[in-house]
Design a protein around this motif. Structure first.
Motif, mmCIF file in Angstrom:
data_model
loop_
_atom_site.group_PDB
_atom_site.id
_atom_site.type_symbol
_atom_site.label_atom_id
_atom_site.label_comp_id
_atom_site.label_asym_id
_atom_site.label_seq_id
_atom_site.Cartn_x
_atom_site.Cartn_y
_atom_site.Cartn_z
ATOM 1 N N VAL A 181 -12.252 -8.929 -3.873
ATOM 2 C CA VAL A 181 -11.584 -8.736 -5.163
ATOM 3 C C VAL A 181 -12.212 -9.672 -6.177
ATOM 4 O O VAL A 181 -12.299 -10.890 -5.946
ATOM 5 C CB VAL A 181 -10.066 -9.008 -5.047
ATOM 6 N N ARG A 185 -9.748 -6.837 -9.552
ATOM 7 C CA ARG A 185 -9.904 -5.476 -9.042
ATOM 8 C C ARG A 185 -10.851 -5.476 -7.845
ATOM 9 O O ARG A 185 -11.590 -6.441 -7.601
ATOM 10 C CB ARG A 185 -10.400 -4.527 -10.135
ATOM 11 N N VAL A 186 -10.819 -4.361 -7.099
ATOM 12 C CA VAL A 186 -11.661 -4.215 -5.917
ATOM 13 C C VAL A 186 -13.134 -4.238 -6.305
ATOM 14 O O VAL A 186 -13.549 -3.610 -7.292
ATOM 15 C CB VAL A 186 -11.324 -2.900 -5.184
ATOM 16 N N PRO A 199 -16.740 -0.149 -6.527
ATOM 17 C CA PRO A 199 -15.569 -0.344 -7.383
ATOM 18 C C PRO A 199 -14.309 0.351 -6.874
ATOM 19 O O PRO A 199 -13.217 0.112 -7.383
ATOM 20 C CB PRO A 199 -16.016 0.260 -8.715
ATOM 21 N N THR A 200 -14.487 1.220 -5.852
ATOM 22 C CA THR A 200 -13.354 1.958 -5.290
ATOM 23 C C THR A 200 -13.427 1.909 -3.774
ATOM 24 O O THR A 200 -14.471 2.192 -3.179
ATOM 25 C CB THR A 200 -13.369 3.431 -5.750
ATOM 26 N N THR A 216 -4.468 -8.265 1.023
ATOM 27 C CA THR A 216 -4.076 -8.231 -0.389
ATOM 28 C C THR A 216 -2.730 -8.885 -0.686
ATOM 29 O O THR A 216 -2.441 -9.204 -1.840
ATOM 30 C CB THR A 216 -3.983 -6.781 -0.894
ATOM 31 N N ARG A 329 -3.261 5.594 -5.277
ATOM 32 C CA ARG A 329 -3.665 4.284 -5.767
ATOM 33 C C ARG A 329 -2.527 3.280 -5.647
ATOM 34 O O ARG A 329 -1.358 3.642 -5.779
ATOM 35 C CB ARG A 329 -4.086 4.377 -7.238
ATOM 36 N N LEU A 333 -3.464 -3.374 -7.389
ATOM 37 C CA LEU A 333 -4.872 -3.734 -7.206
ATOM 38 C C LEU A 333 -5.760 -2.565 -7.609
ATOM 39 O O LEU A 333 -6.029 -1.669 -6.802
ATOM 40 C CB LEU A 333 -5.144 -4.124 -5.748
ATOM 41 N N PRO A 334 -6.235 -2.540 -8.845
ATOM 42 C CA PRO A 334 -7.098 -1.446 -9.297
ATOM 43 C C PRO A 334 -8.310 -1.275 -8.392
ATOM 44 O O PRO A 334 -8.937 -2.254 -7.965
ATOM 45 C CB PRO A 334 -7.521 -1.897 -10.704
ATOM 46 N N GLY A 335 -8.607 -0.023 -8.099
ATOM 47 C CA GLY A 335 -9.752 0.293 -7.249
ATOM 48 C C GLY A 335 -9.393 0.540 -5.801
ATOM 49 O O GLY A 335 -10.242 0.990 -5.022
#
Length: 394
Positions: A181, A185-186, A199-200, A216, A329, A333-335
């Motif tokens: 992270v 974000r990831v 990124p994902t 996480t 999602r 945590l975006p990604g």
């Protein structure tokens, strides 16, 4: 290390479906990582039953979308050698007078409202389809002719081959140690073979989805639960033309299907043995348990009173509190996109789940609305609890 547009953790039937659908949607710079081999985890333990019958309507929609893919599998993958091993035997489900009757009637009506062919049969009609069983106590019998069973390992390897053909890279024998992270974000994963950037990240780790919380700090309400499967050798044939049978009148809500020749594959659809930690090794099946299941089978299939156990094995479910999956999602945590907690439904739903998770990862509208499967339902109380009680028929 090379950078990817997306990384998928897990190469079971769900993970390979996600990878294929990412590539099908144009995202081909994808890496799939698996701690062992393609389809070697819980996918290989699946009983392979396919049905659209659920008392949770969201599952009906996912199963219906999956069936369309199973039913045209090689064409869908554009691979004439691809096979799901599909056997269209049909699916019978019956309930006696009592607590399961009203939920069954409502579920059958909901299927019909979705445009699914479901026939209501009397005992004589049911016996003509499954003559080795008795139906004299059945108050309601539903029959889904466009159902049956297939081979989960074949499906996983077919998805994997199709994904590779489109450019996806699959690495087996690689264990993911943590999510990376950066800036909230990831950014990738750290593995037994080093770092891979993306990124994902789509985590479909099945019983190992507890790693998400460890990596996480985001609560992941999933536990591993072991279930036993028996193959009984009886005096009469249970042919591939005879339907899968779900017995809501038995204490274990048994499901049964042909296993070839005179063999019946049978297991219970209720809560199993909770494991202290994820463990996919074969567990012990006691003689007492075999006798208990055998007695239930003999109640429905009289000639199987003299059946013997031809083989047996255990499988492990990734179970959530409401026995339904977490999909999509994680906003904390975006990604990060997740799919876990299939509670025995994974194979049945795998084509559609792979599609909607790929769509979610790419920011697209999903084929089936997955908002009801959001993790936050366990905080808000909007659970997807099946009307038959806790168990794999949700």
């Amino acid at each position: 290390m090379k950078s990817y547009d997306a990384i998928v953790i897990g190469a079971g039937v769900i993970g390979t479906s996600v990878a294929y659908h990412l590539a099908r949607l144009g995202c081909t710079n994808v890496l799939v990582l698996d701690r062992t081999q393609i389809g070697a985890g819980t996918t290989s333990q699946s009983s392979g039953i396919l049905r659209t019958h659920y008392s949770v309507i969201e599952n009906v929609r996912l199963a219906q979308a999956s069936w369309r893919i199973f039913n045209d599998f090689s064409n869908y993958l554009q691979d004439e050698d691809a096979s799901a091993g599909l056997v269209k035997s049909g699916y019978l489900i019956a309930a006696p007078e009592g607590a399961k009757l009203s939920p069954l009637r409502a579920a059958l009506e909901a299927q019909r409202a979705q445009g699914i062919q479901v026939d209501l049969l009397d005992a004589h009609q049911a016996a003509s389809l499954l003559p080795i069983a008795r139906f004299d106590d059945a108050a309601l019998i539903g029959y889904e002719p466009e159902a049956g069973f297939a081979d989960a390992y074949l499906v996983a390897t077919s998805f994997a081959r199709a994904a590779r053909r489109l450019g996806v890279k699959i690495k087996e024998g690689v264990e993911v140690h943590k999510l990376i992270v950066e800036n909230g974000r990831v950014a990738g994963v750290e593995t037994s073979e080093g770092r891979f950037d993306a990124p994902t990240v789509i985590s479909v780790q099945n019983i190992w989805s507890t790693d998400i919380e460890r990596w996480t700090g985001i609560a992941s309400p999933v536990k591993a639960e072991r279930h036993a499967v028996l193959a009984l050798e009886g005096p009469e044939a249970y042919t591939f033309k005879m339907p899968v049978y779900k017995d809501l009148g038995s204490p274990g809500m048994l499901y049964c299907r042909s296993y070839g020749g005179n063999q019946m594959l049978v297991s219970e659809g209720i809560v199993g043995e909770t494991l202290a930690a994820p463990d996919n090794e074969q567990g012990d099946i006691s003689m007492d348990y075999m006798v208990e299941v055998g007695e239930q089978v003999a109640e429905r299939f009289p000639s199987f009173e003299t059946a013997g156990v031809a083989s047996s094995w255990t499988g492990v479910y990734d179970v959530t509190p409401d026995w339904n999956p977490v999909l999509g999602r994680l906003p904390e945590l975006p990604g990060l996109v997740v799919g876990y907690g299939f509670s025995g439904h994974g194979f049945k739903l795998s084509p559609a789940v792979g599609l909607v998770l790929a769509q979610s990862a790419l920011g697209l509208k999903t084929e089936v609305d997955i908002e009801p499967y959001a993790l936050e339902r366990f905080r808000t109380g909007g659970l997807l609890t099946g009307k038959y009680g806790l168990g794999a028929v949700s």
